[in-house]
Design an enzyme around this catalytic site. Structure first.
Site, PDB file in Angstrom:
ATOM      1  CG  HIS A  66      52.555  27.692  22.057  1.00  0.00           C
ATOM      2  ND1 HIS A  66      52.891  28.779  22.811  1.00  0.00           N
ATOM      3  CD2 HIS A  66      53.684  26.937  21.968  1.00  0.00           C
ATOM      4  CE1 HIS A  66      54.172  28.688  23.165  1.00  0.00           C
ATOM      5  NE2 HIS A  66      54.670  27.574  22.675  1.00  0.00           N
ATOM      6  CG  ASP A 118      50.566  29.882  16.530  1.00  0.00           C
ATOM      7  OD1 ASP A 118      51.619  29.952  15.843  1.00  0.00           O
ATOM      8  OD2 ASP A 118      50.550  29.460  17.695  1.00  0.00           O
ATOM      9  CD  GLN A 124      56.182  23.221  15.586  1.00  0.00           C
ATOM     10  OE1 GLN A 124      57.181  22.787  15.032  1.00  0.00           O
ATOM     11  NE2 GLN A 124      56.252  23.900  16.729  1.00  0.00           N
ATOM     12  CE  LYS A 151      58.277  27.342  17.514  1.00  0.00           C
ATOM     13  NZ  LYS A 151      58.794  26.553  18.634  1.00  0.00           N
ATOM     14  CB  CYS A 187      54.323  26.253  25.599  1.00  0.00           C
ATOM     15  SG  CYS A 187      55.899  26.705  26.302  1.00  0.00           S
TER      16      CYS A 187
END
Lengths: 405, 151
Positions: free
Chosen positions: A122, A199, A202, A225, A363
């Site tokens: 991202h 990261d 998600q 999220k 993104c």
């Protein structure tokens, strides 16, 4: 077996009509909806406990502080961090990564050092490192991926060297749904002495994460999220790293003692939480984690896999549809392009059928460049979605295809 | 309520499928690049303006959604042979149409065929798709150093 109807009942926003049709919310990778318990918790805080934390001696401040710190403990346990000192609240994944790039990066990255990221990051895990490289003269390297949207692990191995100071890798791609083999990657990166940032924006609502078992140096994610409020997220990092890192921002709450000559910084985790934080957001985040725990990540993953398989099958049979991202290990994301219909037109046409999807570059422009598409349409699923909603998606897609036929 | 049919009129579908004046114009004396950072639409507008300030030729290329492609196609069609003063009038009229109140009817006398894009005002996230080509052409004519953006 999960009771989907009961789960749907927990999410008030789902029960509405758009243009006279029931809402089908398939933009969960952008943000998930919020269950009633999270809404109630945030509301309760503002109605009963609203006050500033870590300073007042009055009852409200003590209650707010207790709820805020209880949330930290809930999140620590969820990710199995060693200590709540390792749990830093931020505005979200983006701020968490910027904190690491600025504080850890500023102290540890120099000219000629290499930062290794992947082709499917991202923008929030690309741009902060580009900025750091510009400041320091370090070099940004990129692990390539194959057509399915899987990382090239041989290329990864050959890119690793003693120059590699940090590996930044997305746990689950928001644009493709690919789940990356972070366990192996962390081990390999540690062999050359690199630190690893994962990261988890998600992934964290779909995959169980044990930061100690993974031995990950930095794990970051966002509450919104994971059925929690927007504007709050977390950085989980090894205590020794955090101790050695300089503060990110200066201000209140991050100090022990301030004189005009010198300031003594506060202990972890407060050293990295300057200023009044998003108190309601953090408390809501804790409640969202409890909600996930009440269903169980294992059950969630299983249900979401069933739904993705159901959707993928229809996608394969749908004439003119090309899936973008077909990794063996993937979850919850159906990214695609449709012959003759631009993703933005799809987004508008589907919206009028009350089907909410995302159209755009997600993104992740380098992913779009890889597949040579300007944008994709993306349907992304969550625990409250149903097979009937997947059917509604494809019925709407058929309408869009006919319109441009 | 506007329906989808108001946005995706047959004229727009037609211009999407076979855009007019599509491609590079060589030679040209003005050109500019336009981006819509929100959706990744990219447009390049080329224009040849003669000494009497008449747009002798105009072409565009790039990739975008049907609204941005059809809008650019219709724009080039309507401006070929027009003066720069006419362009200014049409630019303002188009902008007004795309951002007007829902109840306002487009000024068909000025806009002509361009009025088919009036439906975008009901779709706020798509207005910029329709106006991108106009901003890009303005950048080209003004010889702006920076690419046009809708933001």
């Amino acid at each position: 077996m999960m009771n989907i109807e009961k789960i749907r009942g927990d999410f008030p926003v789902l029960h509405q009509e758009l243009y006279g049709k029931p809402l089908v919310y398939l933009d969960n990778a952008a943000t998930t909806q919020k269950p009633q318990c999270v809404i109630d918790t945030v509301r309760h805080y503002y109605e009963k406990d609203n006050s500033n934390i870590h300073r007042g001696v009055h009852a409200l401040s003590e209650r707010a502080t207790a709820a805020y710190e209880a949330s930290r403990e809930t999140i620590r346990a969820f990710f199995n961090a060693k200590s709540s000192k390792e749990v830093i609240f931020t505005r979200g994944t983006t701020e968490s990564i910027n904190l690491i790039a600025s504080s850890w990066g500023g102290a540890n990255i120099g000219k000629g050092d290499e930062i290794l990221i992947t082709h499917m990051e991202h923008h929030s895990n690309i741009v902060p490192w580009q900025m750091l490289c510009e400041r320091t003269g370090a070099v940004l390297k990129v692990i390539p991926m194959n057509d399915a949207g899987e990382l090239d692990m041989d290329a990864f191995a050959s890119l690793l060297s003693e120059r590699t100071k940090l590996l930044g890798v997305v746990h689950m791609s928001n644009a493709l749904g690919s789940i990356n083999p972070i366990e192996t990657m962390i081990q390999q990166a540690h062999v050359v002495g690199a630190k690893v940032l994962v990261d988890g924006a998600q992934a964290a609502a779909h995959i169980a994460v044990d930061v100690q078992a993974l031995d990950v140096d930095f794990y970051v994610t966002s509450a919104h999220k994971m059925y929690g409020p927007t504007g709050v997220g977390v950085l989980i990092a090894k205590q020794a790293l955090l101790e050695a890192m300089p503060p990110y921002q200066g201000g209140g709450d991050m100090i022990l003692m301030v004189t005009f000559e010198k300031t003594q910084y506060n202990d972890l985790p407060h050293k990295f939480e300057a200023g009044t934080p998003n108190i309601a957001g953090v408390i809501g985040f804790g409640e969202a984690i409890k909600y996930i725990q009440s269903i169980g990540l294992h059950a969630i993953a299983e249900r979401e896999k069933t739904l993705l398989d159901y959707a993928s099958k229809q996608a394969q049979a749908f004439e003119g549809l090309k899936q973008i991202g077909t990794a063996k290990e993937k979850a919850c994301v159906l990214s695609f392009v449709l012959d003759g219909v631009h993703p933005h037109d799809l987004g508008t046409i589907l919206d009028r059928e009350a089907v909410a999807i995302r159209a755009g570059h997600h993104c992740a422009m380098p992913v779009m460049q890889f597949y040579k598409v300007p944008a994709t349409a993306r349907a992304s699923f969550s625990i409250y979605n149903t097979e009937a909603e997947v059917d509604a998606l494809f019925a709407a897609l058929a309408k869009a295809r006919d319109m441009f036929a | 309520m506007f329906s989808l049919g108001d946005l995706y009129q047959q004229v727009i579908i037609d211009h999407t499928k076979s855009p007019r004046n599509f491609g590079k114009l060589d030679p040209c004396n003005h050109d500019a690049e336009g981006y819509n950072p929100l959706c990744g639409d990219q447009l390049h507008v080329y224009v040849q303006v003669n000494d009497s300030n008449i747009i002798e030729n105009i072409k565009f290329e790039g990739q975008g959604c049907s609204i941005s492609t059809a809008s650019a196609s219709l724009m080039t069609e309507s401006l070929k042979g027009k003066s720069l003063a006419d362009f200014e009038i049409l630019f303002d009229a188009f902008h007004d149409m795309a951002t007007a109140d829902l109840s306002d009817a487009p000024d068909e006398e000025v806009l002509g065929k361009l009025a088919v894009l009036a439906g975008v005002k009901e779709f706020p996230s798509r207005i910029k798709c329709a106006t991108l080509c106009w901003h890009t052409l303005k950048s080209a004519i003004d010889d702006a150093a920076e690419p046009a953006r809708t933001e």
